[in-house]
Design a protein around this motif. Structure first.
Motif, PDB file in Angstrom:
ATOM      1  N   SER A  72       7.385 -10.651  47.729  1.00 26.25           N
ATOM      2  CA  SER A  72       6.111 -10.442  48.428  1.00 26.25           C
ATOM      3  C   SER A  72       5.919 -11.486  49.514  1.00 26.25           C
ATOM      4  CB  SER A  72       4.949 -10.509  47.425  1.00 26.25           C
ATOM      5  OG  SER A  72       5.136  -9.592  46.373  1.00 26.25           O
ATOM      6  N   SER A 105       4.468 -10.259  43.502  1.00 30.12           N
ATOM      7  CA  SER A 105       3.279  -9.788  42.792  1.00 30.12           C
ATOM      8  C   SER A 105       3.291  -8.270  42.749  1.00 30.12           C
ATOM      9  CB  SER A 105       2.000 -10.294  43.478  1.00 30.12           C
ATOM     10  OG  SER A 105       1.943  -9.833  44.817  1.00 30.12           O
ATOM     11  N   TYR A 106       2.584  -7.725  41.774  1.00 30.88           N
ATOM     12  CA  TYR A 106       2.512  -6.278  41.579  1.00 30.88           C
ATOM     13  C   TYR A 106       1.043  -5.860  41.496  1.00 30.88           C
ATOM     14  CZ  TYR A 106       7.366  -6.969  40.118  1.00 30.88           C
ATOM     15  OH  TYR A 106       8.691  -7.317  40.070  1.00 30.88           O
ATOM     16  N   GLU A 107       0.742  -4.722  42.066  1.00 26.06           N
ATOM     17  CA  GLU A 107      -0.616  -4.177  41.977  1.00 26.06           C
ATOM     18  C   GLU A 107      -0.722  -3.318  40.724  1.00 26.06           C
ATOM     19  OE1 GLU A 107      -3.000  -2.818  45.582  1.00 26.06           O
ATOM     20  OE2 GLU A 107      -2.594  -0.895  44.602  1.00 26.06           O
ATOM     21  N   HIS A 119      -3.982  -7.753  40.389  1.00 30.20           N
ATOM     22  CA  HIS A 119      -2.701  -8.203  40.920  1.00 30.20           C
ATOM     23  C   HIS A 119      -2.034  -9.146  39.918  1.00 30.20           C
ATOM     24  CE1 HIS A 119      -4.565  -6.744  44.652  1.00 30.20           C
ATOM     25  NE2 HIS A 119      -3.319  -6.579  45.063  1.00 30.20           N
ATOM     26  N   GLN A 165       0.939 -11.658  39.330  1.00 29.09           N
ATOM     27  CA  GLN A 165       1.892 -12.498  40.045  1.00 29.09           C
ATOM     28  C   GLN A 165       3.017 -12.895  39.096  1.00 29.09           C
ATOM     29  OE1 GLN A 165       0.960 -15.323  43.465  1.00 29.09           O
ATOM     30  NE2 GLN A 165       1.154 -16.750  41.764  1.00 29.09           N
TER      31      GLN A 165
END
Length: 325
Positions: free
Chosen positions: A67, A13-15, A26, A28
């Motif tokens: 993650s 996942s990335y913020e 977020h 995913q």
């Protein structure tokens, strides 16, 4: 036989920042993918753009760290490897990218491009490196006199052969091919695919083959994993999935591929792919599936065994019996 690659519930996942006064979102990209791949076999990962295929490729090639989840490469923990195993892991897996010209340094001759991995990772002499580079060029169908040429002097198919040769210079056990033929003409695609098949047979390679083209996948894969919004919705032997897909999204993909569509009524997804920033709460395909029910909208189906494959659909038995296809 022990699997060369074992991935268990891999997630990435990335913020995403949305401004000073808003909480970050977020995204995913990969939402819990599991698979095992043995030496000499090919697992094809299929899906539309944005489904998480390339992110999965970056996780397996150690370009990015997951993650969550575990990844074992040749019996070694690749997520948190011991310091003594890091260099060996880098040699175990290599990648071939989609754009062969973009992945080759235009200022370097082909010989130097092929020898660079050996300079970094081995103590071979200059003569030994040259000999290995020429040997690999011959394996992929390139001539010795092309050793001193630059990438722009080659066709697209030849450049992809160079990219494959570079990826094999360290004798990896796993080759990740991220859309390796999608930028090539149809006739050249067949040549490169046949080359990959020959190299796999000769060197015992395992392939993780990323593609959106089911026609290509049918030619090269042993197993197929179909992804949608970062989730695997169907996973199993190629023959079973192509003969009778059980997930509606898998059915739609095959129906959209010329020559592979079923003779029964076609599945045509409605609407657009949801944003990965706000995926459906239940089944990820529920917003587009023509067979959706309230259960699909409320509860995400697990990936479960059925008819020799894994499928994430509440009503897969109906499709197997031919009641709703």
């Amino acid at each position: 036989m022990t699997a060369l690659v074992t991935a268990t519930d891999l997630k990435r996942s990335y913020e995403i920042r949305q401004g000073w006064l808003r909480a970050p979102a977020h995204l995913q990209a990969v939402g819990g993918v599991s698979f095992a791949l043995q030496a000499g076999k090919t697992l094809a990962v299929v899906g539309e753009s944005g489904c998480g295929k390339s992110t999965l490729a970056r996780l397996v090639t150690l370009i990015e760290k997951p993650s969550a989840g575990t990844l074992m490469l040749d019996g070694v923990d690749a997520v948190n490897p011991p310091a003594s195993a890091v260099k060996t892991l880098r040699r175990t897996v290599q990648i071939v990218f989609q754009n062969p010209y973009g992945s080759l340094n235009p200022r370097k001759r082909i010989g130097a491009i092929l020898e660079e991995p050996l300079i970094i990772n081995t103590t071979l002499s200059k003569q030994e490196r040259r000999a290995q580079a020429l040997d690999m060029m011959a394996r992929v169908g390139l001539r010795p006199e092309q050793y001193g040429r630059y990438p722009h002097m080659f066709s697209g198919g030849q450049r992809q052969r160079i990219a494959i040769a570079r990826a094999l210079m360290l004798r990896p056990k796993l080759l990740v091919a991220d859309e390796p033929v999608s930028a090539l003409d149809m006739s050249v695609q067949a040549q490169v695919l046949n080359l990959l098949v020959d190299l796999q047979r000769e060197l015992g390679l395992a392939y993780l083959f990323i593609s959106h083209d089911l026609g290509v996948v049918r030619h090269i894969a042993d197993d197929v994993m179909i992804m949608y919004l970062g989730i695997a919705v169907e996973h199993g032997p190629k023959e079973r999935i192509f003969a009778r897909p059980l997930h509606p999204y898998a059915q739609a993909l095959l129906d959209a591929t010329p020559g592979l569509g079923r003779k029964r009524q076609r599945i045509v997804p409605k609407g657009e792919v949801p944003s990965p920033l706000d995926p459906p709460k239940g089944c990820v395909f529920s917003t587009r599936c023509p067979h959706v029910t309230d259960l699909c909208r409320a509860q995400r189906p697990p990936l479960r065994p059925l008819d020799g494959r894994l499928v994430a659909c509440h009503y897969a038995e109906r499709f197997l019996e031919g009641q709703a296809a």
